[in-house]
Design a protein around this motif. Structure first.
Motif, short mmCIF file in Angstrom:
data_model
loop_
_atom_site.label_atom_id
_atom_site.label_comp_id
_atom_site.label_asym_id
_atom_site.label_seq_id
_atom_site.Cartn_x
_atom_site.Cartn_y
_atom_site.Cartn_z
N GLN A 23 0.81 -1.22 0.00
CA GLN A 23 0.00 0.00 0.00
C GLN A 23 0.85 1.28 0.00
O GLN A 23 0.59 2.16 -0.83
CB GLN A 23 -0.95 -0.02 1.19
CG GLN A 23 -1.95 1.13 1.20
CD GLN A 23 -3.13 0.83 2.09
OE1 GLN A 23 -3.13 -0.15 2.82
NE2 GLN A 23 -4.14 1.66 2.02
N ARG B 122 -12.14 10.69 -3.60
CA ARG B 122 -12.67 9.36 -3.24
C ARG B 122 -11.62 8.28 -3.45
O ARG B 122 -11.47 7.36 -2.64
CB ARG B 122 -13.92 9.04 -4.07
CG ARG B 122 -15.18 9.51 -3.36
CD ARG B 122 -16.43 9.23 -4.11
NE ARG B 122 -16.78 7.82 -4.26
CZ ARG B 122 -17.98 7.39 -4.67
NH1 ARG B 122 -18.93 8.26 -4.93
NH2 ARG B 122 -18.23 6.11 -4.80
N HIS C 59 -8.68 8.72 -0.88
CA HIS C 59 -9.12 8.32 0.45
C HIS C 59 -8.88 6.82 0.67
O HIS C 59 -8.47 6.39 1.74
CB HIS C 59 -10.60 8.67 0.59
CG HIS C 59 -11.15 8.43 1.94
ND1 HIS C 59 -10.77 9.17 3.03
CD2 HIS C 59 -12.04 7.50 2.39
CE1 HIS C 59 -11.41 8.72 4.09
NE2 HIS C 59 -12.18 7.71 3.73
N LEU C 60 -9.11 6.01 -0.37
CA LEU C 60 -8.88 4.57 -0.27
C LEU C 60 -7.39 4.25 -0.19
O LEU C 60 -6.96 3.39 0.58
CB LEU C 60 -9.48 3.84 -1.48
CG LEU C 60 -11.00 3.71 -1.50
CD1 LEU C 60 -11.46 3.14 -2.82
CD2 LEU C 60 -11.47 2.82 -0.35
N TYR D 183 -4.63 -2.36 3.49
CA TYR D 183 -4.90 -3.53 2.65
C TYR D 183 -3.70 -4.46 2.74
O TYR D 183 -2.56 -4.00 2.86
CB TYR D 183 -5.15 -3.10 1.19
CG TYR D 183 -6.52 -2.51 1.03
CD1 TYR D 183 -7.60 -3.29 0.58
CD2 TYR D 183 -6.77 -1.18 1.38
CE1 TYR D 183 -8.87 -2.75 0.48
CE2 TYR D 183 -8.04 -0.65 1.28
CZ TYR D 183 -9.08 -1.43 0.83
OH TYR D 183 -10.34 -0.91 0.75
N LEU E 196 -5.58 -3.78 -2.86
CA LEU E 196 -5.95 -2.36 -2.93
C LEU E 196 -6.33 -1.97 -4.37
O LEU E 196 -7.30 -1.24 -4.59
CB LEU E 196 -4.79 -1.50 -2.41
CG LEU E 196 -4.99 0.02 -2.45
CD1 LEU E 196 -6.29 0.46 -1.79
CD2 LEU E 196 -3.81 0.72 -1.75
N ARG F 294 -9.78 -3.00 -5.00
CA ARG F 294 -10.74 -2.12 -4.31
C ARG F 294 -10.89 -0.79 -5.09
O ARG F 294 -11.99 -0.24 -5.20
CB ARG F 294 -10.24 -1.86 -2.88
CG ARG F 294 -11.12 -0.95 -2.05
CD ARG F 294 -12.48 -1.60 -1.77
NE ARG F 294 -13.40 -0.64 -1.16
CZ ARG F 294 -14.14 0.24 -1.82
NH1 ARG F 294 -14.08 0.31 -3.14
NH2 ARG F 294 -14.95 1.06 -1.16
N LEU F 295 -9.76 -0.30 -5.63
CA LEU F 295 -9.81 0.95 -6.40
C LEU F 295 -10.64 0.75 -7.69
O LEU F 295 -11.38 1.65 -8.10
CB LEU F 295 -8.40 1.43 -6.74
CG LEU F 295 -7.59 1.98 -5.56
CD1 LEU F 295 -6.11 2.09 -5.89
CD2 LEU F 295 -8.13 3.35 -5.12
N GLU G 279 -14.21 0.88 -6.74
CA GLU G 279 -14.62 2.27 -6.46
C GLU G 279 -14.86 3.04 -7.76
O GLU G 279 -15.86 3.75 -7.90
CB GLU G 279 -13.55 2.98 -5.61
CG GLU G 279 -13.96 4.32 -5.07
CD GLU G 279 -14.97 4.22 -3.92
OE1 GLU G 279 -15.38 3.10 -3.55
OE2 GLU G 279 -15.38 5.29 -3.43
#
Ligand code: MRU
Length: 357
Positions: free
Chosen positions: A81, A111, A114-115, A121, A127, A130-131, A134
């Protein structure tokens, strides 16, 4: 040339290819002559596409930037990360420097950031996944928001109305369906639209090239006029309402939108015609009190000196000064209502918009 009832493909998509993720966009600079998709695989390519308006319109550039971050994460070789954040931090700044006026760009990038910077992760792959989720959620949500804007907005349009719009706030400017054109699409589905007056929208002709293309594709009757004809058609009583999109709305309801919108709002006021702004809440900048605080993008002179920015058609002699602001600000007193996905806001706008925050 695409004429009647062309299906409009998604404006922005995050796709998977054997080489890794890519941002697929419609190259809007080629419309209406050619419908060509472009697959972007680096952040400089995404930045170039935003700056040169291959992808444009406030919500669409937010979607493209979010998809760009996810694309870069999916292609990164960072192990963890912190490594990914270090790599993408600069890319996010680069994307944020492409166009200053539409707030949706910064909203979408925040947004994603922020992740990257948030809960831990286990590794960079998790990660990146997840991105990607999003970015796809931002795109899907925008489409749903536009449809909700359409449902709220169609209540304001009466049967047989002739509606004028400026620039392109359609499917091409969003994840699909559109904001101002979302209202027009929904009202048309309800049988209320007799005709749409489409302002050409100098200098880059988003109205003539893009809005008219969308409306023809959908079979909604439309008539293109040059920007300087709007007063005349209003004066003849041939416009029942104006519906436009927005790039940024401040707390007090001032609205930045494509250059020329302010003039249309003044004309509408003079002729007693309702002037509606359709935009998702992601376009409202709650950090800014009023429109004079909105940064207005200035673009290259050749967009004005050459027809539609094409280098072979000079319409201005060399040596003349040129000013090319891409947006203007319409003061809230000229706005009849702001149509959002959460409902219709009317003056006083500060409490009305606060309710939707
Ligand atoms: O310079 P552009 O083509 O990006 O400008 C677009 C507009 O001004 C639109 O009206 C606005 O972004 C709203 S799009 C739903």
């Amino acid at each position: 040339m695409h004429t009647a009832h062309t299906r409009i493909p998604p404006t922005v998509e995050l796709i998977e290819t054997p080489e890794g993720p890519a941002v697929r966009i419609i190259d809007q600079t080629l419309l209406p002559g050619e419908l060509r998709m472009l697959d972007l695989t680096t952040i400089p390519e995404v930045c170039e596409a935003i700056v040169s308006l291959r992808v444009r319109g406030a919500p669409a550039i937010g979607c493209a930037a979010a998809a760009g971050v996810a694309m870069a994460a999916g292609r990164s070789t960072a192990a963890d990360q912190p490594g990914l954040y270090m790599e993408l931090g600069g890319e996010i700044a680069r994307l944020g420097a492409t166009r200053p006026t539409a707030v949706n760009l910064f909203w979408a990038l925040r947004r994603m950031e922020h992740l990257l910077d948030g809960s831990p992760y286990p590794n960079a792959t998790a990660l990146a996944e997840r991105l990607a989720l999003e970015a796809r959620a931002i795109i899907e949500d925008d489409l749903q928001r536009c449809m909700a804007i359409g449902r709220h907005g169609r209540e304001l349009i009466a049967p047989g109305w002739r509606v004028l719009t400026h620039c392109n706030a359609g499917a091409l400017a969003t994840a699909g369906y559109g904001t101002a054109l979302g209202v027009i699409r929904a009202a048309s589905e309800a049988g209320c639209i007799e005709m749409v007056w489409v302002d050409e929208t100098r200098p880059l002709l988003q109205g003539a090239r893009l809005t008219a293309w969308e409306l023809v594709s959908e079979g909604i009757p439309c008539t293109v006029i040059t920007d300087n004809m709007a007063a005349s058609v209003m004066g003849r009583g041939e416009v029942d309402a104006v519906v436009v999109g927005a790039d940024r709305i401040t707390r007090n309801g001032d609205v930045a939108n494509k250059i020329g919108t302010y003039g249309v709002a003044i004309l509408a006021k003079h002729h007693g015609i309702p002037f509606y702004v359709a935009a998702p809440i992601s376009t409202v900048d709650y950090d800014l009190a009023e429109g004079s605080q909105i940064p207005i993008e200035e673009r290259r002179c050749d967009e004005v000196t050459h027809l539609a920015g094409h280098s072979d058609h000079a319409v201005v002699p060399g040596g003349a000064g040129v000013y090319n602001p891409a947006f203007d600000v319409t003061p809230n007193e000229l706005v009849t209502a702001i149509i959002t996905e959460k409902g219709v806001a009317r003056a006083p706008y500060e409490p009305a918009l606060q309710q939707f925050a």
